[in-house]
Design a protein around this motif. Structure first.
Motif, short mmCIF file in Angstrom:
data_model
loop_
_atom_site.label_atom_id
_atom_site.label_comp_id
_atom_site.label_asym_id
_atom_site.label_seq_id
_atom_site.Cartn_x
_atom_site.Cartn_y
_atom_site.Cartn_z
N ILE A 100 0.84 -1.21 0.00
CA ILE A 100 0.00 0.00 0.00
C ILE A 100 0.87 1.25 0.00
N ASN A 101 1.86 1.30 0.90
CA ASN A 101 2.70 2.49 0.98
C ASN A 101 3.59 2.66 -0.24
N ASN A 102 3.96 1.57 -0.87
CA ASN A 102 4.77 1.66 -2.09
C ASN A 102 3.93 2.06 -3.30
N ALA A 103 2.75 1.47 -3.41
CA ALA A 103 1.89 1.72 -4.57
C ALA A 103 1.18 3.07 -4.48
N PHE A 104 0.90 3.49 -3.23
CA PHE A 104 0.18 4.75 -3.02
C PHE A 104 0.93 5.59 -1.98
N PRO A 105 2.08 6.15 -2.36
CA PRO A 105 2.95 6.84 -1.39
C PRO A 105 2.31 8.02 -0.68
N LYS A 106 1.25 8.58 -1.24
CA LYS A 106 0.59 9.73 -0.62
C LYS A 106 -0.74 9.34 0.04
N ASN A 107 -0.92 8.07 0.32
CA ASN A 107 -2.18 7.63 0.91
C ASN A 107 -2.34 8.17 2.33
N LYS A 108 -3.58 8.36 2.75
CA LYS A 108 -3.86 8.98 4.05
C LYS A 108 -3.65 8.02 5.22
N TYR A 109 -3.38 6.76 4.93
CA TYR A 109 -3.15 5.78 5.99
C TYR A 109 -1.65 5.55 6.24
N LYS A 110 -0.82 6.32 5.59
CA LYS A 110 0.63 6.05 5.58
C LYS A 110 1.22 5.98 6.98
N GLN A 111 0.94 6.97 7.83
CA GLN A 111 1.51 6.98 9.17
C GLN A 111 1.00 5.81 10.00
N ASP A 112 -0.27 5.51 9.86
CA ASP A 112 -0.83 4.37 10.59
C ASP A 112 -0.19 3.07 10.13
N ILE A 113 0.04 2.97 8.83
CA ILE A 113 0.68 1.77 8.28
C ILE A 113 2.10 1.63 8.81
N ILE A 114 2.82 2.74 8.90
CA ILE A 114 4.20 2.70 9.44
C ILE A 114 4.19 2.19 10.87
N LEU A 115 3.25 2.67 11.67
CA LEU A 115 3.13 2.20 13.06
C LEU A 115 2.81 0.71 13.12
N LYS A 116 1.92 0.29 12.26
CA LYS A 116 1.54 -1.12 12.25
C LYS A 116 2.69 -2.00 11.75
N LEU A 117 3.46 -1.49 10.81
CA LEU A 117 4.62 -2.24 10.34
C LEU A 117 5.65 -2.42 11.45
N ASN A 118 5.78 -1.43 12.31
CA ASN A 118 6.68 -1.57 13.46
C ASN A 118 6.24 -2.71 14.36
N ILE A 119 4.92 -2.79 14.59
CA ILE A 119 4.38 -3.87 15.42
C ILE A 119 4.59 -5.22 14.74
N VAL A 120 4.33 -5.25 13.45
CA VAL A 120 4.50 -6.48 12.67
C VAL A 120 5.96 -6.95 12.72
N ASN A 121 6.88 -6.03 12.49
CA ASN A 121 8.30 -6.39 12.48
C ASN A 121 8.78 -6.85 13.85
N ASN A 122 8.28 -6.21 14.89
CA ASN A 122 8.65 -6.64 16.24
C ASN A 122 8.17 -8.05 16.52
N THR A 126 13.86 -2.98 15.33
CA THR A 126 12.96 -3.61 16.30
C THR A 126 13.52 -3.53 17.72
N LEU A 127 12.66 -3.87 18.67
CA LEU A 127 13.03 -3.76 20.09
C LEU A 127 14.03 -4.82 20.53
N VAL A 128 14.18 -5.88 19.76
CA VAL A 128 15.04 -6.98 20.19
C VAL A 128 16.43 -6.94 19.56
N ILE A 129 16.74 -5.91 18.78
CA ILE A 129 18.01 -5.87 18.06
C ILE A 129 19.21 -5.90 18.99
N GLU A 130 19.13 -5.20 20.13
CA GLU A 130 20.27 -5.17 21.06
C GLU A 130 20.55 -6.56 21.64
N GLU A 131 19.49 -7.23 22.05
CA GLU A 131 19.66 -8.59 22.58
C GLU A 131 20.16 -9.54 21.50
N ALA A 132 19.65 -9.37 20.28
CA ALA A 132 20.08 -10.22 19.18
C ALA A 132 21.57 -10.06 18.93
#
Length: 270
Positions: free
Chosen positions: A145-167, A203-209
């Motif tokens: 979504i963020n790549n195909a629609f870089p100016k989409n109105k959900y961009k910031q929310d998607i970034i936050l959700k990607l952080n959760i997903v990656n963690n 992510t939050l676990v990088i230091e421990e990793a």
């Protein structure tokens, strides 16, 4: 005995009539429509405001049946998808949004269709110790979504959700690595820790990793590699408890490290 038989037959006929009435009612459920497309849509929105989802869905489906070429038909389909989503019917939501994307690829609301579709996987993300199929699928869709629609109105929310997903994904890798480490499979454990370093540095676990990478390389007598990763940990996270633990490990193999606490600035390979 005859009376009993008659009663049973009468009861059966009564039940059959009730079923027929329900079928007729279902067949005629849309026949009373006298509203125009925009009136149906407005009324459906009013019902949504008071959480009358059943009535809202009925009105929206009327639009799709009576006015399939109306500009409100696409909106109605998408709102029904939203209603399915908030009702927890995620498979229905996924199918309906996929159909929307297929039949209305140029619609102004196409981004929301993609977003709602991605959310059907996001809400099903499980804890790191469980299967991460939905997590991986959600990540793929959110990135798209963020790549195909870089100016989409959900961009910031998607970034936050990607952080959760990656963690979540990084935590699972960490847990898997620890499992192999506890079973003395240090090479396999390193594979998982190094993947965190390569793909999940935010992510939050990088230091421990990083600490576990250092620890396992030392066990495998790969001292130079251990020192390199320790320098990365020290340079980027000098106040981290994991750096302090790493420092205690590597100072035993390199006396020069003890002479300069900022040794990692010189040796940091990044």
């Amino acid at each position: 005995m005859t009376n009993r038989i008659l009663i049973i037959i009468f009861s059966f006929l009564l039940l059959s009539c009730n079923r027929s009435d329900k079928i007729v009612e279902q067949l005629n459920i849309y026949d009373d429509n006298i509203k125009k497309d925009y009136e149906l849509f407005d009324y459906a929105n009013q019902q949504l405001q008071i959480n009358n989802f059943k009535e809202a869905t009925l009105e929206l489906e009327k639009i799709q049946i009576y006015f399939p070429n109306s500009k409100y038909a696409a909106k109605a389909r998408l709102v029904v998808s939203y209603i399915n989503f908030i009702n927890g019917e995620y498979e229905k939501t996924k199918v309906s949004t996929e159909n929307f994307i297929k039949y209305y690829p140029g619609n102004n609301d196409i981004v929301y269709a993609y977003y709602l579709n991605a959310m059907t996987d996001y809400v099903l993300i499980k804890k790191p110790k469980f299967d991460q199929k939905n997590t991986i699928e959600a990540k793929k869709k959110l990135i798209f979504i963020n790549n195909a629609f870089p100016k989409n109105k959900y961009k910031q929310d998607i970034i936050l959700k990607l952080n959760i997903v990656n963690n979540s994904l990084a935590e699972q890798l960490l847990g898997t690595g620890k499992y192999y480490e506890n079973n003395l499979d240090y090479t396999i454990a390193l594979k998982y820790y190094l993947e965190i370093f390569k793909n999940f540095q935010e992510t939050l676990v990088i230091e421990e990793a990083l600490y576990l990478i250092i620890k396992n390389y030392l066990v495998l007598e790969e001292e130079e590699l251990a020192i390199n990763y320790a320098s990365i940990l020290g340079y980027n996270y000098p106040e981290s408890k994991w750096y302090k633990k790493s420092y205690n490990l590597i100072k035993k193999i390199n006396i020069n490290i003890e002479k300069n606490l900022k040794w990692y600035e010189k040796m940091n390979p990044v």
